[in-house]
Design a protein around this motif. Structure first.
Motif, PDB file in Angstrom:
ATOM      1  N   GLU A   3     -26.605  54.230  26.411  1.00  0.00           N
ATOM      2  CA  GLU A   3     -26.679  53.386  25.224  1.00  0.00           C
ATOM      3  C   GLU A   3     -27.220  54.168  24.025  1.00  0.00           C
ATOM      4  O   GLU A   3     -26.848  53.923  22.894  1.00  0.00           O
ATOM      5  CB  GLU A   3     -27.562  52.172  25.495  1.00  0.00           C
ATOM      6  CG  GLU A   3     -27.512  51.152  24.380  1.00  0.00           C
ATOM      7  CD  GLU A   3     -28.273  49.885  24.731  1.00  0.00           C
ATOM      8  OE1 GLU A   3     -28.659  49.194  23.801  1.00  0.00           O
ATOM      9  OE2 GLU A   3     -28.467  49.611  25.923  1.00  0.00           O
ATOM     10  N   LEU A   4     -28.090  55.140  24.291  1.00  0.00           N
ATOM     11  CA  LEU A   4     -28.631  55.963  23.218  1.00  0.00           C
ATOM     12  C   LEU A   4     -27.532  56.784  22.568  1.00  0.00           C
ATOM     13  O   LEU A   4     -27.482  56.929  21.350  1.00  0.00           O
ATOM     14  CB  LEU A   4     -29.727  56.876  23.767  1.00  0.00           C
ATOM     15  CG  LEU A   4     -30.394  57.822  22.779  1.00  0.00           C
ATOM     16  CD1 LEU A   4     -31.137  57.023  21.716  1.00  0.00           C
ATOM     17  CD2 LEU A   4     -31.351  58.742  23.498  1.00  0.00           C
ATOM     18  N   LEU A   5     -26.627  57.308  23.382  1.00  0.00           N
ATOM     19  CA  LEU A   5     -25.567  58.175  22.865  1.00  0.00           C
ATOM     20  C   LEU A   5     -24.303  57.412  22.497  1.00  0.00           C
ATOM     21  O   LEU A   5     -23.354  57.999  22.000  1.00  0.00           O
ATOM     22  CB  LEU A   5     -25.245  59.257  23.889  1.00  0.00           C
ATOM     23  CG  LEU A   5     -26.407  60.181  24.233  1.00  0.00           C
ATOM     24  CD1 LEU A   5     -26.010  61.125  25.348  1.00  0.00           C
ATOM     25  CD2 LEU A   5     -26.890  60.933  23.032  1.00  0.00           C
ATOM     26  N   GLN A   6     -24.280  56.104  22.736  1.00  0.00           N
ATOM     27  CA  GLN A   6     -23.090  55.314  22.481  1.00  0.00           C
ATOM     28  C   GLN A   6     -22.720  55.315  21.002  1.00  0.00           C
ATOM     29  O   GLN A   6     -21.559  55.431  20.645  1.00  0.00           O
ATOM     30  CB  GLN A   6     -23.320  53.893  22.977  1.00  0.00           C
ATOM     31  CG  GLN A   6     -22.084  53.087  23.178  1.00  0.00           C
ATOM     32  CD  GLN A   6     -22.422  51.777  23.886  1.00  0.00           C
ATOM     33  OE1 GLN A   6     -23.521  51.256  23.750  1.00  0.00           O
ATOM     34  NE2 GLN A   6     -21.479  51.266  24.637  1.00  0.00           N
ATOM     35  N   ASN A   7     -23.682  55.161  20.148  1.00  0.00           N
ATOM     36  CA  ASN A   7     -23.430  55.156  18.721  1.00  0.00           C
ATOM     37  C   ASN A   7     -23.927  56.479  18.145  1.00  0.00           C
ATOM     38  O   ASN A   7     -24.962  56.543  17.482  1.00  0.00           O
ATOM     39  CB  ASN A   7     -24.137  53.960  18.064  1.00  0.00           C
ATOM     40  CG  ASN A   7     -23.636  53.708  16.672  1.00  0.00           C
ATOM     41  OD1 ASN A   7     -22.813  54.449  16.147  1.00  0.00           O
ATOM     42  ND2 ASN A   7     -24.150  52.655  16.063  1.00  0.00           N
ATOM     43  N   ALA A   8     -23.188  57.547  18.388  1.00  0.00           N
ATOM     44  CA  ALA A   8     -23.622  58.894  18.032  1.00  0.00           C
ATOM     45  C   ALA A   8     -23.767  59.085  16.527  1.00  0.00           C
ATOM     46  O   ALA A   8     -24.638  59.825  16.078  1.00  0.00           O
ATOM     47  CB  ALA A   8     -22.649  59.920  18.595  1.00  0.00           C
ATOM     48  N   ARG A   9     -22.948  58.418  15.744  1.00  0.00           N
ATOM     49  CA  ARG A   9     -23.031  58.588  14.290  1.00  0.00           C
ATOM     50  C   ARG A   9     -24.378  58.092  13.769  1.00  0.00           C
ATOM     51  O   ARG A   9     -25.012  58.746  12.944  1.00  0.00           O
ATOM     52  CB  ARG A   9     -21.889  57.838  13.616  1.00  0.00           C
ATOM     53  CG  ARG A   9     -21.861  58.036  12.140  1.00  0.00           C
ATOM     54  CD  ARG A   9     -20.655  57.387  11.532  1.00  0.00           C
ATOM     55  NE  ARG A   9     -20.650  57.617  10.103  1.00  0.00           N
ATOM     56  CZ  ARG A   9     -19.766  57.151   9.288  1.00  0.00           C
ATOM     57  NH1 ARG A   9     -18.766  56.445   9.753  1.00  0.00           N
ATOM     58  NH2 ARG A   9     -19.839  57.390   8.013  1.00  0.00           N
ATOM     59  N   SER A  10     -24.826  56.936  14.248  1.00  0.00           N
ATOM     60  CA  SER A  10     -26.125  56.403  13.853  1.00  0.00           C
ATOM     61  C   SER A  10     -27.245  57.328  14.298  1.00  0.00           C
ATOM     62  O   SER A  10     -28.195  57.568  13.554  1.00  0.00           O
ATOM     63  CB  SER A  10     -26.319  55.019  14.448  1.00  0.00           C
ATOM     64  OG  SER A  10     -27.631  54.576  14.258  1.00  0.00           O
ATOM     65  N   LEU A  11     -27.134  57.858  15.503  1.00  0.00           N
ATOM     66  CA  LEU A  11     -28.142  58.763  16.034  1.00  0.00           C
ATOM     67  C   LEU A  11     -28.244  60.024  15.187  1.00  0.00           C
ATOM     68  O   LEU A  11     -29.333  60.429  14.781  1.00  0.00           O
ATOM     69  CB  LEU A  11     -27.822  59.116  17.490  1.00  0.00           C
ATOM     70  CG  LEU A  11     -28.718  60.138  18.165  1.00  0.00           C
ATOM     71  CD1 LEU A  11     -30.124  59.590  18.299  1.00  0.00           C
ATOM     72  CD2 LEU A  11     -28.155  60.507  19.525  1.00  0.00           C
ATOM     73  N   VAL A  12     -27.122  60.645  14.895  1.00  0.00           N
ATOM     74  CA  VAL A  12     -27.107  61.867  14.094  1.00  0.00           C
ATOM     75  C   VAL A  12     -27.637  61.591  12.694  1.00  0.00           C
ATOM     76  O   VAL A  12     -28.392  62.393  12.128  1.00  0.00           O
ATOM     77  CB  VAL A  12     -25.686  62.472  14.053  1.00  0.00           C
ATOM     78  CG1 VAL A  12     -25.596  63.598  13.046  1.00  0.00           C
ATOM     79  CG2 VAL A  12     -25.290  62.963  15.437  1.00  0.00           C
ATOM     80  N   LEU A  13     -27.271  60.456  12.130  1.00  0.00           N
ATOM     81  CA  LEU A  13     -27.734  60.106  10.792  1.00  0.00           C
ATOM     82  C   LEU A  13     -29.250  59.928  10.773  1.00  0.00           C
ATOM     83  O   LEU A  13     -29.932  60.445   9.877  1.00  0.00           O
ATOM     84  CB  LEU A  13     -27.033  58.834  10.315  1.00  0.00           C
ATOM     85  CG  LEU A  13     -27.258  58.444   8.867  1.00  0.00           C
ATOM     86  CD1 LEU A  13     -26.714  59.519   7.942  1.00  0.00           C
ATOM     87  CD2 LEU A  13     -26.586  57.117   8.571  1.00  0.00           C
TER      88      LEU A  13
END
Length: 119
Positions: A3-13
């Motif tokens: 779930e942490l890596l599911q939305n990678a764009r948000s994470l990278v941002l």
């Protein structure tokens, strides 16, 4: 972790913004200190480069921790299972803060003792 890596764009941002803000604050503080104490020429460029790199690394870790906190809160609110250690460190407001303080104090006290055999 999925779930942490599911939305990678948000994470990278989040990580990029956190790293950028941390680096900006550290470099701005160093520049102000240098101007007050003999000018910018008195501080070596390598000191600025090292401070910038360390600030970026710390900012990346902080951004990752903020995202992990968001994921733990979402999973707890939805009733999904969460690792107890993650729940302790990221899921219970004041208790989490106190646990972080205890962890940091323990690391500060014992880190020099652990580093001695390697010197």
């Amino acid at each position: 972790m999925n779930e942490l890596l599911q939305n990678a764009r948000s994470l990278v941002l989040k990580i990029a913004i956190s790293a950028g803000v941390t680096a900006f604050v550290v470099i701005a503080g160093m520049l102000e200190f240098a101007v007050q104490n003999g000018g910018i020429a008195a501080v070596p460029v390598t000191a600025f480069a090292a401070a910038f790199l360390i600030a970026v690394l710390v900012g990346c870790v902080l951004g990752l921790m903020l995202e992990l906190k968001d994921v733990v809160e979402r999973r707890c609110a939805a009733g999904h299972p969460v690792n107890p250690i993650l729940r302790m460190y990221f899921g219970s407001q004041i208790r989490s803060l106190l646990l972080w303080f205890v962890t940091i104090i323990v690391l500060v006290i014992f880190a020099p003792a652990l580093a001695v055999p390697f010197l």
